[in-house]
Design a protein around this motif. Structure first.
Motif, PDB file in Angstrom:
ATOM      1  N   SER A 194     -15.981  -1.593 -18.560  1.00  0.00           N
ATOM      2  CA  SER A 194     -16.660  -0.342 -18.831  1.00  0.00           C
ATOM      3  C   SER A 194     -17.497   0.233 -17.850  1.00  0.00           C
ATOM      4  N   GLU A 268      -7.842   5.247 -22.641  1.00  0.00           N
ATOM      5  CA  GLU A 268      -8.718   4.816 -23.903  1.00  0.00           C
ATOM      6  C   GLU A 268     -10.068   5.120 -23.499  1.00  0.00           C
ATOM      7  N   LYS A 271     -16.953   5.779 -23.704  1.00  0.00           N
ATOM      8  CA  LYS A 271     -18.046   6.621 -23.130  1.00  0.00           C
ATOM      9  C   LYS A 271     -18.074   7.912 -22.830  1.00  0.00           C
ATOM     10  N   ARG A 307     -28.685  -0.719 -25.995  1.00  0.00           N
ATOM     11  CA  ARG A 307     -28.100  -0.966 -24.821  1.00  0.00           C
ATOM     12  C   ARG A 307     -29.222  -1.315 -23.538  1.00  0.00           C
TER      13      ARG A 307
HETATM   14  N1  LLP Z   1     -10.174  -0.057 -24.591  1.00  0.00           N
HETATM   15  C1  LLP Z   1     -10.682  -1.197 -24.824  1.00  0.00           C
HETATM   16  C2  LLP Z   1      -9.448  -2.113 -25.174  1.00  0.00           C
HETATM   17  C3  LLP Z   1     -11.866  -1.668 -24.814  1.00  0.00           C
HETATM   18  O1  LLP Z   1     -12.235  -2.861 -25.103  1.00  0.00           O
HETATM   19  C4  LLP Z   1     -13.027  -0.621 -24.456  1.00  0.00           C
HETATM   20  C5  LLP Z   1     -14.215  -0.796 -24.539  1.00  0.00           C
HETATM   21  C6  LLP Z   1     -12.794   0.746 -24.281  1.00  0.00           C
HETATM   22  C7  LLP Z   1     -11.208   1.008 -24.192  1.00  0.00           C
HETATM   23  C8  LLP Z   1     -13.605   1.908 -23.941  1.00  0.00           C
HETATM   24  O2  LLP Z   1     -14.367   1.564 -22.893  1.00  0.00           O
HETATM   25  P1  LLP Z   1     -15.236   2.717 -22.451  1.00  0.00           P
HETATM   26  O3  LLP Z   1     -14.411   3.954 -22.033  1.00  0.00           O
HETATM   27  O4  LLP Z   1     -16.005   3.123 -23.374  1.00  0.00           O
HETATM   28  O5  LLP Z   1     -16.005   2.161 -21.186  1.00  0.00           O
HETATM   29  N2  LLP Z   1     -21.044  -2.125 -25.486  1.00  0.00           N
HETATM   30  C9  LLP Z   1     -20.921  -1.737 -24.048  1.00  0.00           C
HETATM   31  C10 LLP Z   1     -19.598  -1.135 -23.899  1.00  0.00           C
HETATM   32  C11 LLP Z   1     -18.565  -2.138 -24.416  1.00  0.00           C
HETATM   33  C12 LLP Z   1     -17.265  -1.874 -24.146  1.00  0.00           C
HETATM   34  C13 LLP Z   1     -16.205  -2.544 -24.940  1.00  0.00           C
HETATM   35  N3  LLP Z   1     -14.718  -2.117 -24.753  1.00  0.00           N
HETATM   36  C14 LLP Z   1     -21.995  -0.811 -23.670  1.00  0.00           C
HETATM   37  O6  LLP Z   1     -22.729  -0.201 -24.682  1.00  0.00           O
HETATM   38  O7  LLP Z   1     -22.025  -0.539 -22.480  1.00  0.00           O
END
Ligand code: LLP
Length: 409
Positions: A194, A268, A271, A307
């Protein structure tokens, strides 16, 4: 949220009035911003057949899922419960990407029964899948590229010590299982983490994926995961989605021309789609000067937004009630019985007890990571849709705290 004539507004609505109507602490999401973000990805990747699979875990409210579906998004889910939520929101099974990690095989079977896309990230699971389904149900393989990327170690998932994905060095074993069971591998997937700001990380992933993809003749898509970073404060590095879309689309098109068949490019983002659309509004319970600091104690805390404590994440905070007050330095904390700093050493317009504060970038991993710690209620959620504030989740009640508990004494 814009400041006009001393009033903070979202889609013309005065946020103070919204908070008076629904109470605080309150999560508020701007539907226009969510749609804008989705559109900007589609436009950045317009040169290719991009499919956006919104990462539901960022913000799982059913109204948000439905909104994104309405505007053409698919969805990425990581638990069987999220898969059921996505189906409940009306997503077709084929638009759902299910990427579980370390789950029991029964949850994979359930995914197959639901008909969603199955993404496997473990050799033993791939073997079990082959034994049970052979060539009767396709699957995607999640790879670990051994790339360290992402905002911090806790949210990095593609490095060699990460539990996610099957190592690219274990490709021979993947091939062996695939051949043994005639597996139909319809996708390859990497999600490296991320908050990845560099286009080059995605291009490196592409190079690895394209190198491997030639050995898989039944591919339908290649999934580059999420991880696009937005600004949490002024001057923050962000992912340049337009640069990424242009370069990745070009590399992708060149690749599939040599592969011999058109493939879909999946991303995918979580955020990127919802972070900036969300605000957590909190009320100042106390202002507490000490010999060293001045605390602002609000009616929320790490139970609602974890966070800052979990990732040392910065969330901008503004004093909605006193936009023109003279700036002072505060440490904004919650009311939880352990250290739950929401923002240290922040310059805010003078804060008085009773003032309403807005915590920004609260759309992603805010409510979805909230809890009832200290037996406090989780906030309500409001969606601003077509200039109207709509309640999309009521605040917890005391009954919610006891729901499911069994008194045996
Ligand atoms: N695809 C998969 C397989 C994932 O595990 C994740 C996030 C995403 C897509 C989306 O990632 P994004 O675009 O949101 O960065 N709780 C943490 C972030 C954990 C992300 C987990 N996986 C935070 O608040 O920074």
């Amino acid at each position: 949220m814009e400041l006009t004539n001393n009033t903070y507004r979202i889609q013309e609505l005065d946020v103070t009035e919204i908070c008076e109507q629904f109470g605080t602490p309150l999560y508020v999401y701007d539907a226009e911003k969510i749609i804008h973000q989705l559109r900007s990805i589609k436009s950045a990747f317009r040169d290719t057949d991009v499919k956006v699979k919104y990462a539901a875990k960022a913000l799982t409210n059913i109204s948000i899922l439905k909104l994104l579906k309405k505007y053409g998004s698919g969805v990425d889910v990581v638990s069987i419960q999220e898969a059921h939520l996505a189906l409940g929101a009306g997503f077709a099974a084929q638009d759902i990407m299910y990427t579980p990690n370390c789950v029991g095989f029964d949850e994979i079977i359930e995914g197959v029964e639901l008909g969603v896309n199955i993404n496997l990230d473990n050799l033993s699971v791939l073997e079990k899948f082959g034994q049970k389904y052979g060539d009767t149900f396709p699957c995607c393989v999640r790879l670990n590229p051994h790339i360290m990327a992402g905002g911090n170690y806790k949210i990095s998932t593609g490095h060699s010590n990460s539990k996610f994905g099957i190592s690219v060095y274990q490709l021979p074993q993947i091939m062996e299982i695939a051949e043994k069971y005639d597996l139909v591998i319809n996708g390859l997937h990497i999600h490296t983490g991320s908050e990845i700001t560099e286009t080059d990380v995605f291009l490196k992933m592409a190079e690895i994926l394209f190198g491997i993809a030639r050995d898989f003749p039944s591919l339908k898509f290649i999934d580059f995961g999420g991880g696009f970073k937005v600004a949490y404060k002024e001057g923050d590095m962000v992912t340049n989605v337009y640069d990424l879309g242009l370069k990745l689309s070009k590399a992708f098109t060149e690749f599939y021309q040599s592969y011999g068949r058109k493939l879909e490019l999946w991303v995918e983002p979580g955020k990127y789609i919802v972070s900036e659309a969300g605000y957590l509004f909190v009320k100042t319970n106390v202002v507490k000067p000490t010999p060293s600091l001045t605390f602002v104690g609000v009616n929320s805390g790490l139970n609602h937004l974890i966070r800052p404590m979990m990732y040392d994440a910065h969330h901008d905070i503004v004093n909605v009630s006193n936009p023109t007050g003279s700036p002072k330095i505060y440490t904004v904390v919650g009311n939880i019985c352990e250290t739950d700093t929401l923002g240290s050493d922040r310059k805010l317009s003078e804060v008085r007890e009773g003032d309403l504060l807005a915590i920004k970038n609260a759309g992603a991993y805010g409510y979805s990571m909230s809890s009832n710690y200290n037996s406090r209620f989780r906030p309500a959620e409001v969606l601003i849709l077509n200039g109207e504030a709509k309640l999309i989740r009521r605040r917890d009640t005391f009954e919610d705290l006891l729901r499911g508990q069994i008194d045996v004494i």
